[in-house]
Design a protein around this motif. Structure first.
Motif, short mmCIF file in Angstrom:
data_model
loop_
_atom_site.label_atom_id
_atom_site.label_comp_id
_atom_site.label_asym_id
_atom_site.label_seq_id
_atom_site.Cartn_x
_atom_site.Cartn_y
_atom_site.Cartn_z
N MET A 1 1.05 -1.13 -0.07
CA MET A 1 0.06 -0.10 0.13
C MET A 1 0.95 1.22 0.12
O MET A 1 2.18 1.17 0.04
CB MET A 1 -0.99 -0.06 1.44
N ALA A 2 0.43 2.49 -0.23
CA ALA A 2 1.16 3.52 -0.15
C ALA A 2 1.74 3.60 1.32
O ALA A 2 1.29 3.44 2.13
CB ALA A 2 0.06 4.81 -0.26
N LEU A 3 3.07 4.55 1.14
CA LEU A 3 3.87 4.60 2.17
C LEU A 3 4.53 3.33 2.75
O LEU A 3 5.00 3.36 3.74
CB LEU A 3 3.13 5.36 3.33
N HIS A 4 4.55 2.26 2.00
CA HIS A 4 5.03 0.84 2.26
C HIS A 4 6.70 1.22 2.75
O HIS A 4 7.36 2.07 1.98
CB HIS A 4 5.14 0.02 1.42
N ALA A 5 7.32 0.54 3.45
CA ALA A 5 8.51 0.50 3.76
C ALA A 5 9.45 0.01 2.42
O ALA A 5 9.02 -0.96 1.79
CB ALA A 5 8.97 -0.24 5.07
N PRO A 6 10.60 0.65 2.19
CA PRO A 6 11.47 0.09 1.08
C PRO A 6 11.68 -1.34 1.36
O PRO A 6 12.15 -1.54 2.29
CB PRO A 6 12.68 1.12 1.21
N THR A 7 11.54 -2.23 0.25
CA THR A 7 11.49 -3.47 0.29
C THR A 7 12.15 -4.06 -1.12
O THR A 7 11.40 -3.54 -2.14
CB THR A 7 10.57 -4.16 0.66
N MET A 8 12.79 -5.02 -1.22
CA MET A 8 12.97 -5.60 -2.53
C MET A 8 12.73 -7.20 -2.34
O MET A 8 13.28 -7.71 -1.24
CB MET A 8 14.44 -5.34 -3.37
N THR A 9 11.90 -7.89 -2.93
CA THR A 9 11.55 -9.32 -2.84
C THR A 9 11.64 -9.93 -4.19
O THR A 9 11.04 -9.51 -5.18
CB THR A 9 10.23 -9.36 -1.96
N ASN A 10 11.82 -11.08 -4.00
CA ASN A 10 11.61 -12.08 -5.38
C ASN A 10 10.26 -12.61 -5.15
O ASN A 10 9.63 -12.50 -4.22
CB ASN A 10 12.52 -13.51 -5.10
N ILE A 11 9.84 -12.92 -6.52
CA ILE A 11 8.53 -13.14 -6.83
C ILE A 11 8.44 -14.65 -7.24
O ILE A 11 9.16 -15.09 -8.22
CB ILE A 11 7.71 -12.39 -7.73
N LYS A 12 7.42 -15.48 -6.75
CA LYS A 12 7.40 -16.94 -7.06
C LYS A 12 6.18 -16.76 -8.28
O LYS A 12 5.41 -15.86 -8.21
CB LYS A 12 7.03 -17.59 -5.83
N PRO A 13 5.87 -17.79 -8.84
CA PRO A 13 4.63 -17.89 -9.55
C PRO A 13 3.59 -17.96 -8.84
O PRO A 13 3.54 -18.40 -7.99
CB PRO A 13 4.82 -19.41 -10.24
N GLY A 14 2.69 -16.94 -9.33
CA GLY A 14 1.49 -16.64 -8.74
C GLY A 14 0.49 -15.70 -9.32
O GLY A 14 0.76 -15.25 -10.30
N VAL A 15 -0.31 -15.26 -8.53
CA VAL A 15 -1.58 -14.15 -9.06
C VAL A 15 -1.07 -12.81 -8.31
O VAL A 15 -1.07 -12.70 -7.15
CB VAL A 15 -2.74 -14.57 -8.95
N VAL A 16 -0.98 -11.65 -9.03
CA VAL A 16 -0.97 -10.42 -8.53
C VAL A 16 -2.31 -9.87 -8.60
O VAL A 16 -2.69 -9.63 -9.78
CB VAL A 16 0.19 -9.68 -9.49
N SER A 17 -2.78 -9.39 -7.62
CA SER A 17 -4.01 -8.55 -7.59
C SER A 17 -3.83 -7.15 -7.31
O SER A 17 -2.87 -6.76 -6.59
CB SER A 17 -5.00 -8.94 -6.33
N VAL A 18 -4.48 -6.38 -8.42
CA VAL A 18 -4.10 -4.96 -8.39
C VAL A 18 -5.52 -4.16 -8.07
O VAL A 18 -6.53 -4.44 -8.93
CB VAL A 18 -3.92 -4.35 -9.66
N LYS A 19 -5.58 -3.38 -7.09
CA LYS A 19 -6.77 -2.53 -6.90
C LYS A 19 -6.70 -1.17 -7.11
O LYS A 19 -5.78 -0.46 -6.70
CB LYS A 19 -7.14 -2.58 -5.32
N THR A 20 -7.25 -0.88 -8.13
CA THR A 20 -7.23 0.57 -8.77
C THR A 20 -7.98 1.62 -8.06
O THR A 20 -8.56 1.33 -7.13
CB THR A 20 -7.56 0.61 -10.17
N VAL A 21 -7.65 2.76 -8.21
CA VAL A 21 -8.10 3.84 -7.39
C VAL A 21 -9.65 4.10 -7.59
O VAL A 21 -10.35 4.69 -6.82
CB VAL A 21 -7.55 5.38 -7.69
#
Length: 132
Positions: A36-56
């Motif tokens: 979400m907005a203002l999330h702490a800086p992070t880098m992460t690897n992604i595994k196969p899966g589903v990304v859900s995006v909630k638009t404005v």
């Protein structure tokens, strides 16, 4: 109204998403992660899966990703996927073929470490197939 941030989903083939969103759920290797907005800086690897995006506008869009990594900052998130496609556009035959190939990779692995990595990828694909 929830704060928004810029989200980009990029695959080698094309830019799939570049817009202001309120929430993104990504399949990180350590577990599912909500950004979400203002999330702490992070880098992460992604595994196969589903990304859900909630638009404005409140709509939820879903994308299948096959690995990659995400760069998360307080002002935005960029997900660089090895391969990505909208769930509505998923080619089930392609997914089935990826599962077959992964199973062959497990059988053909030359070391225990390679076999374990191939098995983990195969298992992730099977879970993904059930999710879509």
């Amino acid at each position: 109204m929830a704060n928004s941030f810029n989200f980009e989903l990029v695959s080698p083939e094309r830019l799939l998403v570049s817009e202001e969103v309120t929430e993104v759920v990504i399949p990180a290797t350590e577990g599912e992660m909500t950004v979400m907005a203002l999330h702490a800086p992070t880098m992460t690897n992604i595994k196969p899966g589903v990304v859900s995006v909630k638009t404005v506008k409140g709509q939820v869009e879903r994308y299948v990703v096959f690995g990659g990594f995400a760069d998360i900052l307080p002002t935005g998130c960029t997900l660089l996927a090895e391969s990505a496609v909208a769930v509505a556009d998923i080619d089930r035959a392609n997914l089935t073929q990826r599962i077959r190939n992964a199973k062959e990779d497990v059988a053909d692995a030359s070391s225990d470490q390679a076999r374990q990595k191939a098995q983990e990828y195969h298992d992730q694909l099977v879970v993904l197939e059930a999710a879509v």
